[in-house]
Design a protein around this motif. Structure first.
Motif, PDB file in Angstrom:
ATOM      1  N   ASP A  31       1.383  72.683  -0.584  1.00  0.00           N
ATOM      2  CA  ASP A  31       2.286  73.785  -0.594  1.00  0.00           C
ATOM      3  C   ASP A  31       3.545  73.709   0.368  1.00  0.00           C
ATOM      4  O   ASP A  31       4.113  74.428   0.955  1.00  0.00           O
ATOM      5  CB  ASP A  31       1.524  75.028   0.039  1.00  0.00           C
ATOM      6  CG  ASP A  31       2.174  76.430  -0.539  1.00  0.00           C
ATOM      7  OD1 ASP A  31       2.955  76.395  -1.423  1.00  0.00           O
ATOM      8  OD2 ASP A  31       2.026  77.239   0.318  1.00  0.00           O
ATOM      9  N   GLN A  89       6.529  75.352  -1.073  1.00  0.00           N
ATOM     10  CA  GLN A  89       6.216  76.954  -1.244  1.00  0.00           C
ATOM     11  C   GLN A  89       6.743  77.406  -2.278  1.00  0.00           C
ATOM     12  O   GLN A  89       7.750  78.323  -2.382  1.00  0.00           O
ATOM     13  CB  GLN A  89       6.645  77.764   0.226  1.00  0.00           C
ATOM     14  CG  GLN A  89       5.877  77.380   1.405  1.00  0.00           C
ATOM     15  CD  GLN A  89       6.242  78.242   2.681  1.00  0.00           C
ATOM     16  OE1 GLN A  89       7.370  78.573   2.771  1.00  0.00           O
ATOM     17  NE2 GLN A  89       5.735  77.762   3.591  1.00  0.00           N
ATOM     18  N   CYS A  90       6.387  76.985  -3.614  1.00  0.00           N
ATOM     19  CA  CYS A  90       7.065  77.362  -4.693  1.00  0.00           C
ATOM     20  C   CYS A  90       6.596  78.553  -4.970  1.00  0.00           C
ATOM     21  O   CYS A  90       5.507  79.083  -5.221  1.00  0.00           O
ATOM     22  CB  CYS A  90       6.653  76.351  -5.712  1.00  0.00           C
ATOM     23  SG  CYS A  90       7.186  74.461  -5.444  1.00  0.00           S
ATOM     24  N   THR A  91       7.787  79.365  -5.558  1.00  0.00           N
ATOM     25  CA  THR A  91       7.514  80.746  -6.077  1.00  0.00           C
ATOM     26  C   THR A  91       8.353  81.147  -7.226  1.00  0.00           C
ATOM     27  O   THR A  91       9.544  80.509  -7.345  1.00  0.00           O
ATOM     28  CB  THR A  91       7.496  81.818  -4.990  1.00  0.00           C
ATOM     29  OG1 THR A  91       8.683  81.825  -4.407  1.00  0.00           O
ATOM     30  CG2 THR A  91       6.436  81.695  -3.909  1.00  0.00           C
ATOM     31  N   ASP A 102      11.660  83.134  -8.875  1.00  0.00           N
ATOM     32  CA  ASP A 102      12.732  83.772  -8.155  1.00  0.00           C
ATOM     33  C   ASP A 102      12.776  85.240  -8.848  1.00  0.00           C
ATOM     34  O   ASP A 102      11.930  85.674  -9.373  1.00  0.00           O
ATOM     35  CB  ASP A 102      13.976  82.870  -7.900  1.00  0.00           C
ATOM     36  CG  ASP A 102      14.481  82.661  -9.605  1.00  0.00           C
ATOM     37  OD1 ASP A 102      13.769  83.384 -10.376  1.00  0.00           O
ATOM     38  OD2 ASP A 102      15.253  81.722  -9.629  1.00  0.00           O
ATOM     39  N   GLN A 127      12.567  85.078 -12.284  1.00  0.00           N
ATOM     40  CA  GLN A 127      11.205  84.490 -12.795  1.00  0.00           C
ATOM     41  C   GLN A 127      11.292  83.088 -13.109  1.00  0.00           C
ATOM     42  O   GLN A 127      10.216  82.644 -13.829  1.00  0.00           O
ATOM     43  CB  GLN A 127      10.806  85.306 -13.924  1.00  0.00           C
ATOM     44  CG  GLN A 127      10.340  86.431 -13.795  1.00  0.00           C
ATOM     45  CD  GLN A 127       9.454  87.132 -12.608  1.00  0.00           C
ATOM     46  OE1 GLN A 127       8.300  86.177 -12.666  1.00  0.00           O
ATOM     47  NE2 GLN A 127       9.797  87.579 -11.430  1.00  0.00           N
ATOM     48  N   ALA A 135      10.850  79.337 -11.527  1.00  0.00           N
ATOM     49  CA  ALA A 135      10.178  78.657 -10.440  1.00  0.00           C
ATOM     50  C   ALA A 135      11.284  78.146  -9.544  1.00  0.00           C
ATOM     51  O   ALA A 135      12.490  77.371  -9.660  1.00  0.00           O
ATOM     52  CB  ALA A 135       9.494  77.388 -10.955  1.00  0.00           C
ATOM     53  N   CYS A 179      11.554  76.060  -5.633  1.00  0.00           N
ATOM     54  CA  CYS A 179      10.786  75.232  -4.693  1.00  0.00           C
ATOM     55  C   CYS A 179      11.833  74.736  -3.336  1.00  0.00           C
ATOM     56  O   CYS A 179      13.111  74.458  -3.901  1.00  0.00           O
ATOM     57  CB  CYS A 179      10.199  73.989  -5.018  1.00  0.00           C
ATOM     58  SG  CYS A 179       9.027  74.227  -6.431  1.00  0.00           S
ATOM     59  N   THR A 197       4.364  73.070 -10.713  1.00  0.00           N
ATOM     60  CA  THR A 197       3.707  74.173  -9.847  1.00  0.00           C
ATOM     61  C   THR A 197       2.890  74.944 -10.788  1.00  0.00           C
ATOM     62  O   THR A 197       2.685  74.821 -11.907  1.00  0.00           O
ATOM     63  CB  THR A 197       4.768  74.759  -8.786  1.00  0.00           C
ATOM     64  OG1 THR A 197       4.205  75.730  -8.016  1.00  0.00           O
ATOM     65  CG2 THR A 197       5.798  75.743  -9.832  1.00  0.00           C
ATOM     66  N   GLN A 238       3.344  78.641 -11.250  1.00  0.00           N
ATOM     67  CA  GLN A 238       3.920  79.658 -12.092  1.00  0.00           C
ATOM     68  C   GLN A 238       5.558  79.620 -11.892  1.00  0.00           C
ATOM     69  O   GLN A 238       6.044  79.058 -10.806  1.00  0.00           O
ATOM     70  CB  GLN A 238       3.453  81.209 -11.651  1.00  0.00           C
ATOM     71  CG  GLN A 238       3.635  81.367 -10.143  1.00  0.00           C
ATOM     72  CD  GLN A 238       2.987  82.570  -9.679  1.00  0.00           C
ATOM     73  OE1 GLN A 238       2.820  83.516 -10.481  1.00  0.00           O
ATOM     74  NE2 GLN A 238       2.497  82.888  -8.620  1.00  0.00           N
ATOM     75  N   GLY A 239       6.123  80.448 -12.720  1.00  0.00           N
ATOM     76  CA  GLY A 239       7.697  80.337 -12.641  1.00  0.00           C
ATOM     77  C   GLY A 239       8.022  79.714 -13.841  1.00  0.00           C
ATOM     78  O   GLY A 239       7.635  78.552 -14.125  1.00  0.00           O
ATOM     79  N   ASN A 286       5.898  74.617 -14.841  1.00  0.00           N
ATOM     80  CA  ASN A 286       4.757  75.059 -14.474  1.00  0.00           C
ATOM     81  C   ASN A 286       3.470  74.502 -15.223  1.00  0.00           C
ATOM     82  O   ASN A 286       3.678  73.890 -16.155  1.00  0.00           O
ATOM     83  CB  ASN A 286       4.669  76.666 -14.570  1.00  0.00           C
ATOM     84  CG  ASN A 286       4.863  77.147 -15.784  1.00  0.00           C
ATOM     85  OD1 ASN A 286       4.068  76.824 -16.795  1.00  0.00           O
ATOM     86  ND2 ASN A 286       5.950  77.738 -16.209  1.00  0.00           N
TER      87      ASN A 286
END
Length: 368
Positions: A201, A204-206, A208, A211, A213, A215, A238, A240-241, A253
């Motif tokens: 991690d 910390q990919c999430t 935005d 939607q 991805a 990182c 990663t 999701q995203g 993803n």
């Protein structure tokens, strides 16, 4: 006869024991010390399961899992987990691992000690930072450490570091690599890919706000400053995203299909989407006339390359956009095949990028 069933001669022979136990399940109690549960066939274990003995019930859970009946299996192993032998638990966990049942193994690990290999497997799914492992433990799960050196063939034009923050991505990344190597685009040596490198991690990919991805590449550079310079570009898979390319970093993803990967690979070479780009992007991309990408001209049709046609790229922009050919391309619908025209444009873009990189390296004194 049943009173003496424990001493029945058929119980002493491995060939006849299974059939006898299937017919007379209660004889298990008299011959228990001579019975090896894991050696018995499923039909015998099914008959013995009527006895409600913990070790038999757990063995039946293993057999159900082996048949792919995981929900039914869970009913048994959850109830009898504390009474199972370590050997039985490990046999069950091996089956659950093959089924990629992370939640089930996590539950078992919370109640029973497991070998390090399975604990690492759980940690790698959870994105535990690489510092918790050594190279050998990562290699046992087909991943490289971010501290390992990466080598590419000298012929490679674009050296791509393949990264992931979770173990489930490894299988898909390897499939992508095998498929690409068997049919490289736009030509051989255009792209070379490393083995998957586990970064946990770190970035910390999430997703935005749109939607896609996102990182934190800066965090990766701080944590492992020597890693990214080993390649020209990086591919991150990663959880999701939506897939996207930002500079020299592609993010996919775990659900991304190969067609999406190929579409994003063309973004690496500067290609633009041929569907309507968001208003915010169209505002700056479509306000000035000119050739802004290998497949994008913005301005008047008379000034566009010969044969080019209207594109949807700048539907929300100030000026009109044009693309190389009529019909849908891989840059508008990812499942469309790569045409000879787009392959040629892609190769030209790669060659131009490579030439720029070579000139920059010469200026910095990095070429041999």
């Amino acid at each position: 006869m049943m009173a003496q069933s424990g001493h029945h001669p058929l119980l002493f022979s491995s060939h006849s024991q299974a059939a006898f136990l299937a017919l007379h399940p209660h004889s298990f109690y008299q011959a228990q010390s001579r019975i090896v549960l894991h050696a018995l066939p499923d039909a015998t274990i099914r008959s013995l399961s009527k006895l409600a003995q913990p070790e038999i019930a757990f063995e039946w859970a293993i057999r159900l899992a082996k048949q792919g009946l995981y929900t039914r299996s869970r009913v048994y192993w959850q109830r009898y987990l504390n009474n199972a032998s370590q050997a039985q638990v490990i046999r069950l966990v091996a089956l659950l691992k093959a089924a990629n049942d992370i939640s089930a193994i996590a539950l078992i690990a919370s109640k029973q000690p497991l070998p390090m290999h399975y604990l690492d497997w759980l940690s790698l799914h959870r994105g535990v930072l690489p510092s918790a492992f050594n190279s050998e433990r990562l290699a046992a799960h087909n991943m490289s450490s971010p501290l390992d050196s990466v080598t590419f063939a000298r012929e490679c034009i674009n050296r791509v570091l393949v990264l992931t923050d979770h173990l489930a991505a490894v299988k898909k990344l390897k499939q992508f690599k095998i498929r690409y190597t068997s049919a490289p685009e736009p030509s051989v040596w255009s792209y070379c890919f490393s083995e998957p490198i586990y970064i946990g991690d770190t970035m910390q990919c999430t997703p935005d706000n749109s939607q896609f991805a996102y990182c934190d590449v800066a965090a990766l550079k701080r944590a492992y400053p020597a890693m990214l310079p080993q390649g020209d570009k990086a591919l991150m898979m990663t959880r999701q995203g939506n897939a996207n390319v930002r500079g020299d970093m592609m993010t996919l993803n775990t659900q991304s299909q190969y067609a999406v990967f190929m579409h994003e690979l063309m973004h690496f070479s500067g290609f633009e989407d041929e569907y309507s780009v968001p208003k915010q992007k169209a505002k700056w991309l479509c306000q000035r006339a000119g050739r802004h990408a290998p497949n994008l001209y913005v301005g008047e049709l008379n000034d566009a390359p010969k044969g080019w046609v209207k594109s949807n790229t700048c539907n929300y922009g100030a000026l009109q956009a044009y693309k190389p050919s009529e019909g849908w391309s891989i840059m508008e619908y990812q499942t469309r095949p790569l045409t000879a025209q787009y392959r040629r444009l892609w190769q030209q873009a790669i060659n131009a990028q490579h030439a720029k990189r070579w000139v920059k390296s010469e200026r910095l004194g990095l070429t041999e």
